[in-house]
Motif scaffolding. Structure first.
Motif, mmCIF file in Angstrom:
data_model
loop_
_atom_site.group_PDB
_atom_site.id
_atom_site.type_symbol
_atom_site.label_atom_id
_atom_site.label_comp_id
_atom_site.label_asym_id
_atom_site.label_seq_id
_atom_site.Cartn_x
_atom_site.Cartn_y
_atom_site.Cartn_z
ATOM 1 N N PHE A 288 -153.299 -49.100 -5.036
ATOM 2 C CA PHE A 288 -153.154 -48.440 -4.273
ATOM 3 C C PHE A 288 -151.464 -47.495 -4.132
ATOM 4 C CE2 PHE A 288 -155.627 -52.222 -2.685
ATOM 5 C CZ PHE A 288 -156.037 -51.991 -1.629
ATOM 6 N N ALA A 289 -151.023 -48.646 -5.174
ATOM 7 C CA ALA A 289 -149.465 -47.905 -5.277
ATOM 8 C C ALA A 289 -149.913 -46.307 -5.426
ATOM 9 C CB ALA A 289 -148.893 -48.268 -5.872
ATOM 10 N N VAL A 292 -150.570 -44.488 -2.015
ATOM 11 C CA VAL A 292 -148.684 -44.086 -1.861
ATOM 12 C C VAL A 292 -148.078 -43.314 -2.147
ATOM 13 C CG1 VAL A 292 -147.491 -44.973 -0.767
ATOM 14 C CG2 VAL A 292 -149.894 -46.253 -0.557
ATOM 15 N N THR A 316 -148.115 -44.411 5.270
ATOM 16 C CA THR A 316 -147.612 -45.828 5.632
ATOM 17 C C THR A 316 -149.287 -47.180 5.942
ATOM 18 O OG1 THR A 316 -145.914 -44.356 5.695
ATOM 19 C CG2 THR A 316 -145.714 -46.967 6.769
ATOM 20 N N GLY A 319 -150.884 -47.954 2.933
ATOM 21 C CA GLY A 319 -149.988 -49.443 2.489
ATOM 22 C C GLY A 319 -149.562 -49.938 2.677
#
Length: 387
Positions: A288-289, A292, A316, A319
């Motif tokens: 996920f990081a 983003v 945004t 995340g």
């Protein structure tokens, strides 16, 4: 596919060469985890409610296949098509969200779903990506058109969305959309003071929600005071992480799925922690990081304000949704019924997140010679409206 010749000018070849393949691979990894964790978590939940063991698996496989197709086909869209789809999708999602107040299914005191054959749809899920695209166009178009009231229209649309979500009520979704809008205003150039004022208003609204809505008050008090109220789901989820340890108990060996009613949905991250361990959970967080951070870094080199503002809003929301799900499962924030993108069970969630990522990939593609007006460039001076 990586060996596609440069002289191959087919649409698929041009798409593959222009797409952010790292983000696309990360999406594939999340969809794979969604399938694996649904195999692990859903049979016990289905049996507990008296349904077929494979009911949730079959449905989610269909949802994930559809989500993958949505990501691919949406990512092929031109900038002109993204703007058009944003407006059409926003109007339809807004109308459907309004319909939930009239003909919606009431669950736990909230009207957020519309019943369809084989599934129920939560229209507000689709407001997130389309709202980000529409507000980005409104905020950036005023830079090229004199006297265009983009900011006022964007604020008006946000107020309308706020009113609808408050009426359902869906405070979690409203918080996400508010954060997306404040992020876009900041990226568009709104002063930090005014953004801070908006954040302060958001905190004040949350305090108001705490005072007005009993379910919000209950969740906050249970988070702040461990001795107050029912903590069964959170305590069970935290024990699951402890039981899993570093490497997990092994596929199918977890117990949390037999105890939690939402083990396949809101608490699927706890199933991952118990059966596959902390290392796999950290890997999921890292995926996920990567999506983003990589997307935000690409925006540092973007010259088109529409692409920058729209993509920042979309990523945004993506995340924040992942953070809220994992944070509430780990008891870092008050519990909120929000799905983990591509991993939790849910058709509306899977398709809306797929739209979000598809739009992000479409906006961040390499487009030599294509500006904000599409592949044909800006209108000629003879086509421009007189100032």
């Amino acid at each position: 596919m990586s060996g596609i010749s440069r002289i191959n000018t087919s649409r698929a070849a041009r798409w593959w060469r222009s797409i952010d393949r790292v983000t696309l691979i990360c999406v594939g990894i999340l969809i794979g985890f969604g399938y694996i964790l649904m195999l692990a978590a859903s049979p016990a939940v289905a049996v507990r409610i008296g349904a077929s063991r494979d009911m949730f698996i079959f449905k989610q496989v269909c949802f994930l296949i559809l989500a993958a197709l949505i990501v691919v086909f949406t990512s092929m869209m031109s900038l002109r098509a993204v703007r058009l789809a944003g407006w059409i999708g926003f109007v339809l999602a807004l109308a459907a969200t309004f319909m939930t107040l009239v003909h919606g299914i009431e669950i736990k005191g909230a009207r957020r779903w519309i019943a369809l054959p084989m599934m129920s749809v939560q229209p507000s899920e689709f407001l997130k990506p389309f709202f980000a695209v529409v507000t980005a166009w409104l905020l950036t178009e005023r830079q090229t058109r004199r006297y265009f009231p983009g900011m006022l229209v964007a604020i008006g649309l946000f107020a309308l969305v706020l009113l609808l979500l408050k009426s359902q009520p869906d405070i979690g979704m409203l918080s996400v959309i508010t954060t997306v809008f404040l992020t876009q205003l900041f990226i568009d150039g709104l002063s930090l003071f005014l953004v801070g004022a908006g954040a302060a208003a958001m905190v004040a609204a949350f305090v108001g929600a705490y005072m007005v809505f009993p379910h919000v008050r209950s969740r906050v008090e249970r988070f702040l005071h461990p001795a107050v109220g029912d903590h069964y789901q959170i305590d069970t989820a935290l024990r699951a992480f402890g039981n899993g340890g570093l490497l997990g108990r092994g596929p199918g060996e977890g117990r949390v799925k037999d105890l939690l009613p939402d083990a396949h949905a809101d608490f699927v991250f706890a199933v991952a922690g118990e059966e596959f361990g902390m290392l796999v959970c950290l890997f999921i967080v890292g995926v996920f990081a990567t999506i983003v951070i990589r997307t935000l870094l690409k925006l540092l080199h973007e010259n088109d304000p529409f692409i920058t503002v729209a993509t920042a809003g979309l990523v945004t929301g993506f995340g924040l949704q992942a953070f809220v799900n994992m944070g509430s499962t780990l008891h870092l924030i008050p519990t909120k019924g929000m799905t983990l993108p591509f991993i939790s069970y849910g058709g509306s969630s899977a398709m809306s997140v797929a739209l979000t990522i598809g739009l992000v990939l479409a906006l961040t593609r390499n487009r030599p010679g294509e500006g904000r007006y599409g592949q044909f460039g800006p209108p000629s001076s003879s086509q421009k409206a007189p100032s």
